[in-house]
Design a protein around this motif. Structure first.
Motif, PDB file in Angstrom:
ATOM      1  N   VAL A   1      39.298  46.541  41.280  1.00  0.00           N
ATOM      2  CA  VAL A   1      39.647  46.002  39.969  1.00  0.00           C
ATOM      3  C   VAL A   1      41.166  46.049  39.803  1.00  0.00           C
ATOM      4  O   VAL A   1      41.821  46.979  40.288  1.00  0.00           O
ATOM      5  CB  VAL A   1      38.952  46.812  38.851  1.00  0.00           C
ATOM      6  CG1 VAL A   1      39.310  46.257  37.478  1.00  0.00           C
ATOM      7  CG2 VAL A   1      37.446  46.786  39.055  1.00  0.00           C
ATOM      8  N   PHE A   2      41.722  45.060  39.130  1.00  0.00           N
ATOM      9  CA  PHE A   2      43.178  44.955  38.994  1.00  0.00           C
ATOM     10  C   PHE A   2      43.789  46.200  38.355  1.00  0.00           C
ATOM     11  O   PHE A   2      44.859  46.662  38.775  1.00  0.00           O
ATOM     12  CB  PHE A   2      43.529  43.717  38.168  1.00  0.00           C
ATOM     13  CG  PHE A   2      45.007  43.482  38.024  1.00  0.00           C
ATOM     14  CD1 PHE A   2      45.788  43.204  39.132  1.00  0.00           C
ATOM     15  CD2 PHE A   2      45.624  43.555  36.784  1.00  0.00           C
ATOM     16  CE1 PHE A   2      47.158  42.994  39.011  1.00  0.00           C
ATOM     17  CE2 PHE A   2      46.990  43.343  36.654  1.00  0.00           C
ATOM     18  CZ  PHE A   2      47.756  43.062  37.767  1.00  0.00           C
TER      19      PHE A   2
ATOM     20  N   ASN B   1      46.858  51.432  39.154  1.00  0.00           N
ATOM     21  CA  ASN B   1      46.887  52.893  39.278  1.00  0.00           C
ATOM     22  C   ASN B   1      47.465  53.319  40.630  1.00  0.00           C
ATOM     23  O   ASN B   1      48.125  54.356  40.735  1.00  0.00           O
ATOM     24  CB  ASN B   1      45.486  53.474  39.103  1.00  0.00           C
ATOM     25  CG  ASN B   1      45.057  53.495  37.645  1.00  0.00           C
ATOM     26  OD1 ASN B   1      45.890  53.479  36.746  1.00  0.00           O
ATOM     27  ND2 ASN B   1      43.765  53.518  37.403  1.00  0.00           N
ATOM     28  N   ILE B   2      47.194  52.515  41.665  1.00  0.00           N
ATOM     29  CA  ILE B   2      47.773  52.795  42.977  1.00  0.00           C
ATOM     30  C   ILE B   2      49.300  52.639  42.907  1.00  0.00           C
ATOM     31  O   ILE B   2      50.057  53.437  43.471  1.00  0.00           O
ATOM     32  CB  ILE B   2      47.186  51.865  44.057  1.00  0.00           C
ATOM     33  CG1 ILE B   2      45.681  52.117  44.210  1.00  0.00           C
ATOM     34  CG2 ILE B   2      47.890  52.064  45.401  1.00  0.00           C
ATOM     35  CD1 ILE B   2      44.971  51.083  45.071  1.00  0.00           C
TER      36      ILE B   2
ATOM     37  N   HIS C   1      44.572  38.074  42.851  1.00  0.00           N
ATOM     38  CA  HIS C   1      45.501  39.091  43.358  1.00  0.00           C
ATOM     39  C   HIS C   1      46.911  38.709  42.928  1.00  0.00           C
ATOM     40  O   HIS C   1      47.672  38.081  43.674  1.00  0.00           O
ATOM     41  CB  HIS C   1      45.397  39.168  44.880  1.00  0.00           C
ATOM     42  CG  HIS C   1      46.028  40.389  45.477  1.00  0.00           C
ATOM     43  ND1 HIS C   1      47.023  41.101  44.839  1.00  0.00           N
ATOM     44  CD2 HIS C   1      45.808  41.041  46.658  1.00  0.00           C
ATOM     45  CE1 HIS C   1      47.386  42.120  45.585  1.00  0.00           C
ATOM     46  NE2 HIS C   1      46.663  42.116  46.690  1.00  0.00           N
ATOM     47  N   LEU C   2      47.273  39.098  41.703  1.00  0.00           N
ATOM     48  CA  LEU C   2      48.547  38.682  41.117  1.00  0.00           C
ATOM     49  C   LEU C   2      49.757  39.237  41.862  1.00  0.00           C
ATOM     50  O   LEU C   2      50.850  38.674  41.803  1.00  0.00           O
ATOM     51  CB  LEU C   2      48.611  39.125  39.649  1.00  0.00           C
ATOM     52  CG  LEU C   2      47.543  38.555  38.716  1.00  0.00           C
ATOM     53  CD1 LEU C   2      47.741  39.088  37.305  1.00  0.00           C
ATOM     54  CD2 LEU C   2      47.564  37.035  38.721  1.00  0.00           C
ATOM     55  N   TYR C   3      49.572  40.340  42.571  1.00  0.00           N
ATOM     56  CA  TYR C   3      50.687  40.969  43.257  1.00  0.00           C
ATOM     57  C   TYR C   3      50.812  40.532  44.720  1.00  0.00           C
ATOM     58  O   TYR C   3      51.669  41.055  45.450  1.00  0.00           O
ATOM     59  CB  TYR C   3      50.538  42.498  43.231  1.00  0.00           C
ATOM     60  CG  TYR C   3      50.591  43.119  41.856  1.00  0.00           C
ATOM     61  CD1 TYR C   3      51.215  42.475  40.786  1.00  0.00           C
ATOM     62  CD2 TYR C   3      50.028  44.373  41.611  1.00  0.00           C
ATOM     63  CE1 TYR C   3      51.268  43.042  39.534  1.00  0.00           C
ATOM     64  CE2 TYR C   3      50.088  44.961  40.360  1.00  0.00           C
ATOM     65  CZ  TYR C   3      50.701  44.296  39.321  1.00  0.00           C
ATOM     66  OH  TYR C   3      50.756  44.870  38.074  1.00  0.00           O
ATOM     67  N   PHE C   4      49.981  39.608  45.136  1.00  0.00           N
ATOM     68  CA  PHE C   4      49.951  39.248  46.553  1.00  0.00           C
ATOM     69  C   PHE C   4      51.326  38.873  47.092  1.00  0.00           C
ATOM     70  O   PHE C   4      51.810  39.447  48.083  1.00  0.00           O
ATOM     71  CB  PHE C   4      48.976  38.090  46.796  1.00  0.00           C
ATOM     72  CG  PHE C   4      49.085  37.504  48.183  1.00  0.00           C
ATOM     73  CD1 PHE C   4      48.476  38.131  49.261  1.00  0.00           C
ATOM     74  CD2 PHE C   4      49.827  36.347  48.422  1.00  0.00           C
ATOM     75  CE1 PHE C   4      48.607  37.624  50.549  1.00  0.00           C
ATOM     76  CE2 PHE C   4      49.954  35.827  49.703  1.00  0.00           C
ATOM     77  CZ  PHE C   4      49.339  36.470  50.761  1.00  0.00           C
ATOM     78  N   LEU C   5      51.977  37.899  46.471  1.00  0.00           N
ATOM     79  CA  LEU C   5      53.274  37.439  46.976  1.00  0.00           C
ATOM     80  C   LEU C   5      54.327  38.535  46.892  1.00  0.00           C
ATOM     81  O   LEU C   5      55.164  38.671  47.798  1.00  0.00           O
ATOM     82  CB  LEU C   5      53.746  36.214  46.193  1.00  0.00           C
ATOM     83  CG  LEU C   5      53.161  34.868  46.614  1.00  0.00           C
ATOM     84  CD1 LEU C   5      53.734  33.759  45.747  1.00  0.00           C
ATOM     85  CD2 LEU C   5      53.443  34.583  48.090  1.00  0.00           C
TER      86      LEU C   5
ATOM     87  N   ILE D   1      40.023  40.732  38.296  1.00  0.00           N
ATOM     88  CA  ILE D   1      40.466  41.078  36.954  1.00  0.00           C
ATOM     89  C   ILE D   1      39.315  41.708  36.185  1.00  0.00           C
ATOM     90  O   ILE D   1      39.480  42.647  35.427  1.00  0.00           O
ATOM     91  CB  ILE D   1      40.980  39.833  36.196  1.00  0.00           C
ATOM     92  CG1 ILE D   1      42.108  39.176  36.993  1.00  0.00           C
ATOM     93  CG2 ILE D   1      41.444  40.200  34.801  1.00  0.00           C
ATOM     94  CD1 ILE D   1      43.329  40.022  37.169  1.00  0.00           C
ATOM     95  N   ARG D   2      38.104  41.207  36.407  1.00  0.00           N
ATOM     96  CA  ARG D   2      36.921  41.735  35.728  1.00  0.00           C
ATOM     97  C   ARG D   2      36.415  42.986  36.425  1.00  0.00           C
ATOM     98  O   ARG D   2      36.784  43.278  37.559  1.00  0.00           O
ATOM     99  CB  ARG D   2      35.799  40.699  35.719  1.00  0.00           C
ATOM    100  CG  ARG D   2      35.270  40.383  37.105  1.00  0.00           C
ATOM    101  CD  ARG D   2      34.096  39.429  37.049  1.00  0.00           C
ATOM    102  NE  ARG D   2      33.586  39.142  38.391  1.00  0.00           N
ATOM    103  CZ  ARG D   2      32.759  39.927  39.052  1.00  0.00           C
ATOM    104  NH1 ARG D   2      32.351  41.071  38.510  1.00  0.00           N
ATOM    105  NH2 ARG D   2      32.342  39.624  40.268  1.00  0.00           N
TER     106      ARG D   2
END
Length: 449
Positions: A155-156, A161-162, A401-405, A438-439
């Motif tokens: 989950v996003f 948290n990571i 995955h919003l942080y992919f790039l 996200i969900r």
């Protein structure tokens, strides 16, 4: 780890206290280094890794590595990378892994020919074990971490948290830098990377982890600040980490942090609704103003020398001949070695030995791409292609995955200026392979794709 104002603030206070304690009693850094994996093992064994606790522990280890090195806490240079590998293997034992992730086992196997060449060609005076471990531990850490994370559902909010787990030790590092060098004005006399403002440790690595911290606290500010108190707290953290990163005078990590932020903002803008784009435009404007303010303050504190550093000028304003601090010569030498040995390369870890003849000393590579080419030949090319392409193959069907790039650029830029000295680029690369939602996953869904 619940990301609430109480727990978040409490954890920040603890990590500020760690900096104060280690600064006062340096020996405690080794105790700290020993306690982290012990507590981590206890947590993972107790929870049986039901919620991918190994990722939180590994993320924390990645964030704390530079602080431990800076304060003499590391038992050896590969301590954190080896510990991350162990946690990833434990995670596989508890939570299995995707069979498709074994493509990264192929990447590790592609390193074997280079190892064989080294064992055959190394002279009597070469410490083969040290050469191999120094140059391959990062690659193996990347491969094992990638096998564990390949298509693993998360989950996003748990991914964030990571990031927070990585960011907490960055706060410890930042506070320690203020204690070690409260004022930069008295120690900045030129435009070279500054060890004094970097806690007496390598500015390149300090800049790298602080650049990652800039991104962590920017995401906390923009995406996870729900109250005015949280907004104010995360602004302060963002400003402090950014300032101390800039005054290391090591450009690579800071530029990487800025690129990560730009990549995230671009993704958010691309997938936002028309209404959200207006709000995001305001966020971008405020980010620019905040960044400008940090830069102006840094410039004042360094008497304008930081401006010359980023303009590639010396303290007198003269343009320097090289833009990468001498790294161009090393890269040119590595490309020449590749041309001379295109199939098998010169052997893993043998670049320093070959450059001893060229430069009169054992000069380590700062660029993982040119090193892979020179030391592994065509097998290095195949390994790099696998690393470049695979994350995008996963991302095609994983647009949440919003942080992919941002993660991908961190890995790519970091290996070009700091190689794989720390575990950060290996672990962050593997994070690009997570299947982010996200969900909240429905009950009974498999944790692997």
């Amino acid at each position: 780890m619940k990301n609430t104002p109480l727990s978040y603030g409490y954890l920040l206070i603890i990590h500020a206290a760690i900096a104060l304690t280690v600064f006062a009693i340096p020996f405690l850094s080794k105790i700290y280094a020993l306690l982290i994996p012990i507590i981590g093992f206890f947590i993972v064994f107790k929870t049986k890794n039901r919620n991918n606790e190994v990722l939180l522990i590994a993320g924390y280890l990645v964030g704390v590595e530079v602080f431990l090195r800076m304060t003499g806490g590391n038992f050896n240079n590969e301590y954190i990378k080896v510990t991350v590998i162990i946690f990833m293997l434990i995670g596989m034992m508890y939570s299995n892994f995707s069979v498709n992730g074994m493509i990264y086992a192929v990447f590790i196997l592609l390193l074997v020919p280079g190892i064989l060449i080294t064992t055959i060609t190394a002279d009597f005076n070469t410490d083969i074990k040290k050469a191999l471990v120094f140059n391959l531990s990062g690659a193996v850490c990347l491969g094992i971490s990638s096998i564990y994370m390949y298509n693993r559902r998360i989950v996003f909010s748990d991914l964030q948290n990571i990031l927070v787990a990585m960011g907490l030790p960055v706060i410890t590092t930042t506070i320690y830098l203020f204690l070690y060098n409260p004022s930069v004005q008295g120690v900045v006399t030129g435009t070279q990377s500054n060890f004094e403002t970097s806690g007496g440790f390598g500015p390149n690595q300090v800049s790298t982890i602080l650049g990652l911290g800039i991104f962590v606290f920017f995401t906390q500010l923009v995406l996870f600040s729900k109250t005015k108190k949280e907004i104010f707290l995360n602004i302060i953290l963002f400003v402090l980490v950014s300032y101390r990163g800039i005054v290391t005078f090591s450009r690579g990590g800071i530029i990487t942090g800025v690129v990560m932020i730009c990549a995230l903002l671009a993704i958010l803008y691309l997938f936002s609704s028309s209404k959200s784009k207006g709000k995001l435009g305001f966020v971008i404007l405020l980010t620019f103003i905040m960044g400008l303010g940090i830069w102006v303050y840094s410039s004042v504190q360094t008497s304008g020398l930081i401006n010359k550093r980023y303009a590639n000028e010396d303290s007198r304003g003269r343009t320097k001949k090289d833009r990468l601090g001498g790294r161009e010569l090393i890269m040119q030498d590595e490309f020449k070695l590749f041309i001379d040995n295109p199939v098998m390369g010169i052997g893993a870890g043998m670049g320093k030995q070959f450059r001893k003849e060229t430069f009169g000393g054992e000069v380590a590579s700062h660029n993982e791409i040119s090193r892979m080419l020179s030391e592994h030949g065509i097998f290095g090319i195949l390994g790099l292609l696998l690393l470049f392409i695979t994350p995008f193959a996963v991302y095609i069907n994983n647009r949440q995955h919003l942080y992919f790039l941002s993660f991908y650029f961190f890995w790519l830029l970091t290996i070009n200026h700091a190689s794989m000295r720390t575990a950060a680029p290996a672990f962050i690369y593997a994070l690009t392979l997570l299947w982010v939602e996200i969900r909240v996953p429905k009950k009974g869904e498999n944790s692997l794709n």
